[in-house]
Scaffold this motif. Structure first.
Motif, PDB file in Angstrom:
ATOM      1  N   LEU A 163       0.826  -1.213   0.000  1.00  0.00           N
ATOM      2  CA  LEU A 163       0.000   0.000   0.000  1.00  0.00           C
ATOM      3  C   LEU A 163       0.858   1.261   0.000  1.00  0.00           C
ATOM      4  N   GLU A 168       3.551   1.459  -1.616  1.00  0.00           N
ATOM      5  CA  GLU A 168       4.317   1.383  -2.876  1.00  0.00           C
ATOM      6  C   GLU A 168       5.759   0.952  -2.644  1.00  0.00           C
ATOM      7  N   TYR A 203      -5.921   3.979   4.317  1.00  0.00           N
ATOM      8  CA  TYR A 203      -5.556   3.851   2.900  1.00  0.00           C
ATOM      9  C   TYR A 203      -6.716   3.989   1.905  1.00  0.00           C
ATOM     10  N   ARG A 226      -6.098   5.531  -6.791  1.00  0.00           N
ATOM     11  CA  ARG A 226      -5.342   4.735  -7.783  1.00  0.00           C
ATOM     12  C   ARG A 226      -6.291   4.151  -8.829  1.00  0.00           C
ATOM     13  N   LYS A 250      -6.151   6.493  -0.876  1.00  0.00           N
ATOM     14  CA  LYS A 250      -5.077   6.101  -1.807  1.00  0.00           C
ATOM     15  C   LYS A 250      -5.573   5.052  -2.803  1.00  0.00           C
ATOM     16  N   VAL A 251      -6.251   4.025  -2.281  1.00  0.00           N
ATOM     17  CA  VAL A 251      -6.698   2.929  -3.158  1.00  0.00           C
ATOM     18  C   VAL A 251      -7.737   3.427  -4.151  1.00  0.00           C
ATOM     19  N   SER A 273      -6.158  -7.172  -4.404  1.00  0.00           N
ATOM     20  CA  SER A 273      -4.775  -7.601  -4.152  1.00  0.00           C
ATOM     21  C   SER A 273      -4.543  -9.070  -4.494  1.00  0.00           C
ATOM     22  N   GLN A 312      -1.469  -2.614  -4.111  1.00  0.00           N
ATOM     23  CA  GLN A 312      -1.872  -1.202  -4.167  1.00  0.00           C
ATOM     24  C   GLN A 312      -3.382  -1.050  -4.298  1.00  0.00           C
ATOM     25  N   TYR A 313      -4.053  -2.147  -4.706  1.00  0.00           N
ATOM     26  CA  TYR A 313      -5.508  -2.105  -4.913  1.00  0.00           C
ATOM     27  C   TYR A 313      -6.248  -2.938  -3.873  1.00  0.00           C
ATOM     28  N   ALA A 356       2.250  -3.039  -9.251  1.00  0.00           N
ATOM     29  CA  ALA A 356       0.929  -3.558  -9.633  1.00  0.00           C
ATOM     30  C   ALA A 356       1.013  -4.148 -11.037  1.00  0.00           C
TER      31      ALA A 356
END
Ligand code: SF4
Ligand code: SF4
Length: 341
Positions: free
Chosen positions: A93, A95, A161, A168, A164-165, A116, A142-143, A100
């Motif tokens: 998460l 990075e 998070y 993205r 962020k997710v 993920s 990241q997802y 990804a």
């Protein structure tokens, strides 16, 4: 999200929890300890099945209180066992882990998000299926859906998070279809609770499959089978998906037999406790699969890669075919055969 103002201390949540044996007084004592931010026995016994939310008549979200406290206390078996996974997910998460993966598709088609999960955690041939032809496909830590972190003592992941997710996924500039219902839960419920805007159109896998089957009804051969449903824990947050599943079953010619462990009584797949309490996990798995067989089911469908992996051994040992939901649809459109016993 836990809402103390909605809790009248009726105790129903923990009295009905099938993984402890509390009477009303004990249940209320446990809840009061948690509400005071103190340790309580339930933190060690809770297997994070989320069922108590269904038992709560006021919508106070008791499981969320338990998950918050499991993370705060940090010594419960599921939290301790899951620590390496949580460390790995944190790296992803932030990075700092593996990049990804993105497989580009037709510009006008939506993105299929695997959250993920590894592609290999889904049945062979999923990516090549006509069901998902031309879609851009994405996966990676990241997802991560984040809501699933409650099974590992990381309830705070959603808050930390979510933005962020979601950002993205938004940066892909397309509509999103979530192949796992926890990703959908993040976009549909958690983001709203946390005040995180979701600037893209998103669709649950069941809605997507239902619409695909409706649009391709000419290619469907009705299966004529009885199929038991293994609801994953996120179904406790998304009751509307039961209706979508019924529509899929009708379209592919499948009947859902009456089970004892169905709906509010559904059993956890035991994914959260396979490492921390193997004996209990195996007991529950056997009870679950035997119940499906007793209901007259020809097979059991799973909708989550974790349930699918965990139930592989008991379904195979007890002789009940196990089918992932996407494969059930692939059978109906003639891509793959019904499994042999
Ligand atoms: S989440 Fe499941 S195991 Fe935990 S207290 Fe609620 S009903 Fe019991
Ligand atoms: S969380 Fe819900 S079920 Fe549990 S004691 Fe409070 S009101 Fe009752």
């Amino acid at each position: 999200m836990w809402d103390a103002s909605k809790c009248d201390l009726c105790g129903d949540c923990l009295v009905n929890c099938r993984y402890v044996d509390y009477d009303k007084d004990r249940a209320v004592t446990e809840l009061k300890l948690l509400m005071d931010g103190k340790e309580a026995d339930i933190l060690n016994s809770c297997i994070t099945c989320i069922s108590c939310n269904d038992y709560c008549p006021t919508g106070a979200d008791p499981s969320n209180l338990i998950f918050k406290m499991q993370e705060k206390v940090g010594t419960c078996p599921i939290v301790v066992t899951a620590k390496p996974f949580i460390d790995m997910m944190t790296k992803g998460l932030e990075e700092e882990g593996k990049p990804a993966e993105l497989i580009p598709g037709d510009p006008e088609k939506p993105v299929l998000s695997f959250d993920s999960f590894e592609f290999s955690q889904f049945p062979e041939g999923t990516l090549e299926s006509a069901l998902f032809k031309g879609m851009t496909v994405v996966r990676g830590m990241q997802y991560f859906s984040l809501v699933g972190a409650v099974h590992m003592g990381a309830e705070s992941f959603s808050e930390r998070y979510a933005r962020k997710v979601i950002d993205r996924l938004a940066s892909l500039g397309k509509d999103i279809v979530y192949i796992h219902n926890e990703g959908y839960t993040l976009a549909h419920l958690k983001a709203a609770e946390l005040g995180v805007p979701v600037p893209f159109k998103y669709t649950h896998l069941f809605e997507y499959l239902r619409d695909y089957l409706k649009d391709h009804s000419d290619s469907i051969t009705k299966l004529g089978k009885k199929v038991a449903f293994q609801a994953n824990c996120a179904t406790r947050w998304l009751h509307e998906q039961e209706t979508w599943l019924d529509e899929i079953f009708q379209l592919v010619g499948v009947e859902r037999p009456q089970r004892h462990y169905e709906g509010i009584n559904a059993l956890c797949c035991t994914g959260p406790i396979v490492f921390s309490n193997k004996k209990l996990a195996v007991d529950i798995q056997v009870k679950n699969v035997r119940d499906a067989i007793d209901s007259g089911a020809d097979a059991m469908i799973t909708i989550c890669p974790i349930c699918n992996a965990v139930l592989k051994r008991p379904t195979s040992q007890l002789g009940l075919p196990k089918i992932f939901i996407t494969d059930l649809c692939r059978m109906a459109i003639g891509e793959i055969p019904w499994p042999e016993n």
